[in-house]
Design a protein around this motif. Structure first.
Motif, PDB file in Angstrom:
ATOM      1  N   MET A   1       0.848  -1.173   0.000  1.00 27.95           N
ATOM      2  CA  MET A   1       0.000   0.000   0.000  1.00 27.95           C
ATOM      3  C   MET A   1       0.893   1.235   0.000  1.00 27.95           C
ATOM      4  SD  MET A   1      -2.459   1.247   3.112  1.00 27.95           S
ATOM      5  CE  MET A   1      -2.537   2.994   3.372  1.00 27.95           C
ATOM      6  N   LYS A   2       0.637   2.119  -0.935  1.00 21.97           N
ATOM      7  CA  LYS A   2       1.336   3.398  -0.986  1.00 21.97           C
ATOM      8  C   LYS A   2       0.322   4.436  -1.423  1.00 21.97           C
ATOM      9  CE  LYS A   2       5.431   5.737  -2.619  1.00 21.97           C
ATOM     10  NZ  LYS A   2       6.688   5.634  -3.339  1.00 21.97           N
ATOM     11  N   ALA A  19      -7.063  -2.419   7.214  1.00 25.75           N
ATOM     12  CA  ALA A  19      -7.486  -3.445   6.251  1.00 25.75           C
ATOM     13  C   ALA A  19      -6.294  -4.098   5.547  1.00 25.75           C
ATOM     14  CB  ALA A  19      -8.435  -2.833   5.220  1.00 25.75           C
ATOM     15  N   ALA A  20      -5.235  -3.322   5.302  1.00 19.61           N
ATOM     16  CA  ALA A  20      -4.091  -3.828   4.537  1.00 19.61           C
ATOM     17  C   ALA A  20      -3.040  -4.533   5.390  1.00 19.61           C
ATOM     18  CB  ALA A  20      -3.428  -2.675   3.784  1.00 19.61           C
ATOM     19  N   ALA A  21      -3.015  -4.264   6.681  1.00 18.55           N
ATOM     20  CA  ALA A  21      -1.962  -4.824   7.539  1.00 18.55           C
ATOM     21  C   ALA A  21      -2.124  -6.338   7.669  1.00 18.55           C
ATOM     22  CB  ALA A  21      -2.009  -4.172   8.913  1.00 18.55           C
ATOM     23  N   PRO A  22      -1.073  -7.101   7.343  1.00 15.45           N
ATOM     24  CA  PRO A  22      -1.151  -8.562   7.442  1.00 15.45           C
ATOM     25  C   PRO A  22      -1.043  -9.076   8.877  1.00 15.45           C
ATOM     26  CG  PRO A  22       0.988  -7.910   6.613  1.00 15.45           C
ATOM     27  CD  PRO A  22       0.174  -6.661   6.735  1.00 15.45           C
ATOM     28  N   ASP A  99      -2.626 -10.362  22.061  1.00 13.17           N
ATOM     29  CA  ASP A  99      -3.402 -10.398  20.827  1.00 13.17           C
ATOM     30  C   ASP A  99      -3.814  -8.998  20.377  1.00 13.17           C
ATOM     31  OD1 ASP A  99      -4.705 -11.776  18.692  1.00 13.17           O
ATOM     32  OD2 ASP A  99      -6.622 -11.474  19.723  1.00 13.17           O
ATOM     33  N   ALA A 100      -3.382  -7.981  21.095  1.00 14.82           N
ATOM     34  CA  ALA A 100      -3.768  -6.609  20.780  1.00 14.82           C
ATOM     35  C   ALA A 100      -2.906  -6.052  19.640  1.00 14.82           C
ATOM     36  CB  ALA A 100      -3.601  -5.737  22.021  1.00 14.82           C
ATOM     37  N   TRP A 101      -3.392  -4.970  19.041  1.00 15.39           N
ATOM     38  CA  TRP A 101      -2.601  -4.238  18.064  1.00 15.39           C
ATOM     39  C   TRP A 101      -1.453  -3.547  18.794  1.00 15.39           C
ATOM     40  CZ3 TRP A 101      -3.396  -3.813  12.764  1.00 15.39           C
ATOM     41  CH2 TRP A 101      -4.566  -4.396  12.287  1.00 15.39           C
ATOM     42  N   LEU A 102      -0.285  -3.515  18.175  1.00 12.93           N
ATOM     43  CA  LEU A 102       0.874  -2.805  18.718  1.00 12.93           C
ATOM     44  C   LEU A 102       1.270  -1.722  17.724  1.00 12.93           C
ATOM     45  CD1 LEU A 102       3.084  -5.807  19.895  1.00 12.93           C
ATOM     46  CD2 LEU A 102       1.304  -4.606  21.167  1.00 12.93           C
ATOM     47  N   LYS A 109      14.789   2.431  17.650  1.00  9.98           N
ATOM     48  CA  LYS A 109      15.431   2.412  18.972  1.00  9.98           C
ATOM     49  C   LYS A 109      15.468   1.006  19.573  1.00  9.98           C
ATOM     50  CE  LYS A 109      15.862   6.944  20.024  1.00  9.98           C
ATOM     51  NZ  LYS A 109      16.725   7.557  20.988  1.00  9.98           N
ATOM     52  N   ILE A 110      14.629   0.101  19.058  1.00  8.27           N
ATOM     53  CA  ILE A 110      14.575  -1.276  19.572  1.00  8.27           C
ATOM     54  C   ILE A 110      14.639  -2.269  18.405  1.00  8.27           C
ATOM     55  CG2 ILE A 110      13.330  -0.666  21.689  1.00  8.27           C
ATOM     56  CD1 ILE A 110      10.811  -1.896  20.203  1.00  8.27           C
ATOM     57  N   ALA A 111      15.446  -1.971  17.433  1.00  7.80           N
ATOM     58  CA  ALA A 111      15.476  -2.721  16.171  1.00  7.80           C
ATOM     59  C   ALA A 111      15.580  -4.234  16.349  1.00  7.80           C
ATOM     60  CB  ALA A 111      16.603  -2.213  15.289  1.00  7.80           C
ATOM     61  N   SER A 112      16.397  -4.707  17.252  1.00  9.88           N
ATOM     62  CA  SER A 112      16.579  -6.155  17.395  1.00  9.88           C
ATOM     63  C   SER A 112      15.391  -6.827  18.087  1.00  9.88           C
ATOM     64  CB  SER A 112      17.878  -6.469  18.142  1.00  9.88           C
ATOM     65  OG  SER A 112      17.755  -6.171  19.514  1.00  9.88           O
ATOM     66  N   LEU A 113      14.488  -6.057  18.658  1.00  9.17           N
ATOM     67  CA  LEU A 113      13.324  -6.619  19.350  1.00  9.17           C
ATOM     68  C   LEU A 113      12.083  -6.685  18.468  1.00  9.17           C
ATOM     69  CD1 LEU A 113      13.654  -4.727  22.766  1.00  9.17           C
ATOM     70  CD2 LEU A 113      14.606  -6.962  22.135  1.00  9.17           C
ATOM     71  N   ILE A 114      12.141  -6.060  17.302  1.00 10.87           N
ATOM     72  CA  ILE A 114      10.987  -6.021  16.403  1.00 10.87           C
ATOM     73  C   ILE A 114      10.845  -7.363  15.691  1.00 10.87           C
ATOM     74  CG2 ILE A 114      10.009  -4.907  14.352  1.00 10.87           C
ATOM     75  CD1 ILE A 114      10.034  -3.088  16.806  1.00 10.87           C
ATOM     76  N   PRO A 115       9.635  -7.946  15.707  1.00  4.86           N
ATOM     77  CA  PRO A 115       9.427  -9.215  14.998  1.00  4.86           C
ATOM     78  C   PRO A 115       9.690  -9.066  13.496  1.00  4.86           C
ATOM     79  CG  PRO A 115       7.542  -8.684  16.394  1.00  4.86           C
ATOM     80  CD  PRO A 115       8.430  -7.482  16.384  1.00  4.86           C
ATOM     81  N   GLU A 116      10.156 -10.151  12.882  1.00 14.40           N
ATOM     82  CA  GLU A 116      10.480 -10.111  11.455  1.00 14.40           C
ATOM     83  C   GLU A 116       9.276  -9.793  10.584  1.00 14.40           C
ATOM     84  OE1 GLU A 116      12.573 -13.548  10.064  1.00 14.40           O
ATOM     85  OE2 GLU A 116      14.069 -13.411  11.648  1.00 14.40           O
ATOM     86  N   ASP A 117       8.079 -10.191  11.024  1.00 17.29           N
ATOM     87  CA  ASP A 117       6.891  -9.972  10.201  1.00 17.29           C
ATOM     88  C   ASP A 117       6.157  -8.674  10.539  1.00 17.29           C
ATOM     89  OD1 ASP A 117       5.921 -10.734  12.682  1.00 17.29           O
ATOM     90  OD2 ASP A 117       4.416 -12.105  11.873  1.00 17.29           O
ATOM     91  N   ALA A 118       6.784  -7.806  11.314  1.00 17.79           N
ATOM     92  CA  ALA A 118       6.153  -6.528  11.661  1.00 17.79           C
ATOM     93  C   ALA A 118       5.897  -5.714  10.396  1.00 17.79           C
ATOM     94  CB  ALA A 118       7.038  -5.741  12.621  1.00 17.79           C
ATOM     95  N   VAL A 119       4.868  -4.905  10.447  1.00 18.65           N
ATOM     96  CA  VAL A 119       4.515  -4.050   9.325  1.00 18.65           C
ATOM     97  C   VAL A 119       5.250  -2.722   9.483  1.00 18.65           C
ATOM     98  CG1 VAL A 119       2.620  -2.884   8.139  1.00 18.65           C
ATOM     99  CG2 VAL A 119       2.251  -5.141   9.163  1.00 18.65           C
ATOM    100  N   ARG A 120       5.893  -2.298   8.428  1.00 16.82           N
ATOM    101  CA  ARG A 120       6.654  -1.036   8.430  1.00 16.82           C
ATOM    102  C   ARG A 120       5.826   0.023   7.713  1.00 16.82           C
ATOM    103  NH1 ARG A 120      12.511   0.073   8.365  1.00 16.82           N
ATOM    104  NH2 ARG A 120      12.739   2.169   7.527  1.00 16.82           N
TER     105      ARG A 120
END
Length: 138
Positions: A1-2, A19-22, A99-102, A109-120
């Motif tokens: 999405m752009k 709607a677009a966030a996986p 199970d909540a939205w984050l 600032k916490i790059a190594s803690l972000i899950p690989e499938d996080a939405v950017r």
């Protein structure tokens, strides 16, 4: 999405993002003042939270629930974080397991803690009233 949008269209953009966030872990990137918190306020509203969202800059995290008290979202602002240990000390791992939205501002600032499938979500200034947003999986 752009997409490019006027700030007056922020609620529509929030609906499109949801709607677009996986998945439910959204990381917000962009310059100070670009509208990260404004978009998160709209996302929280669109989810049906009882409270109006505001910036958790000094508390690091705000929690939002629906009218039945169910947790809908957690909004993090890590701008003032000194290191990743501070996020771990506040129980960031527990939030990731919920199970909540984050909604995470300043995730770099916490790059190594972000899950690989996080939405950017990258937000950019176009002009005083116009922004662009691009949604990608990290």
């Amino acid at each position: 999405m752009k997409t490019t949008f006027q700030l007056s269209e922020i609620d529509r953009v929030a609906q499109e993002v949801l709607a677009a966030a996986p998945n439910k872990t959204l990381c917000f990137y962009g310059d100070m003042g670009v509208g990260k918190t404004t978009l998160i306020k709209s996302l929280v509203k669109e989810l049906g939270a009882v409270d109006i969202a505001n910036s958790p800059t000094f508390g690091l995290v705000n929690e939002y629930a629906d009218s039945d008290g169910r947790q809908l979202a957690f909004h993090f602002d890590f701008y003032r974080l000194n290191d990743e240990m501070e996020a771990l000390d506040m129980g960031f791992d527990d939030y990731l397991a919920s199970d909540a939205w984050l909604f995470i501002e300043w995730p770099e600032k916490i790059a190594s803690l972000i899950p690989e499938d996080a939405v950017r979500l990258n937000l950019h200034f176009i002009d005083e009233k116009t922004r662009s947003i691009e949604l990608n999986v990290c």
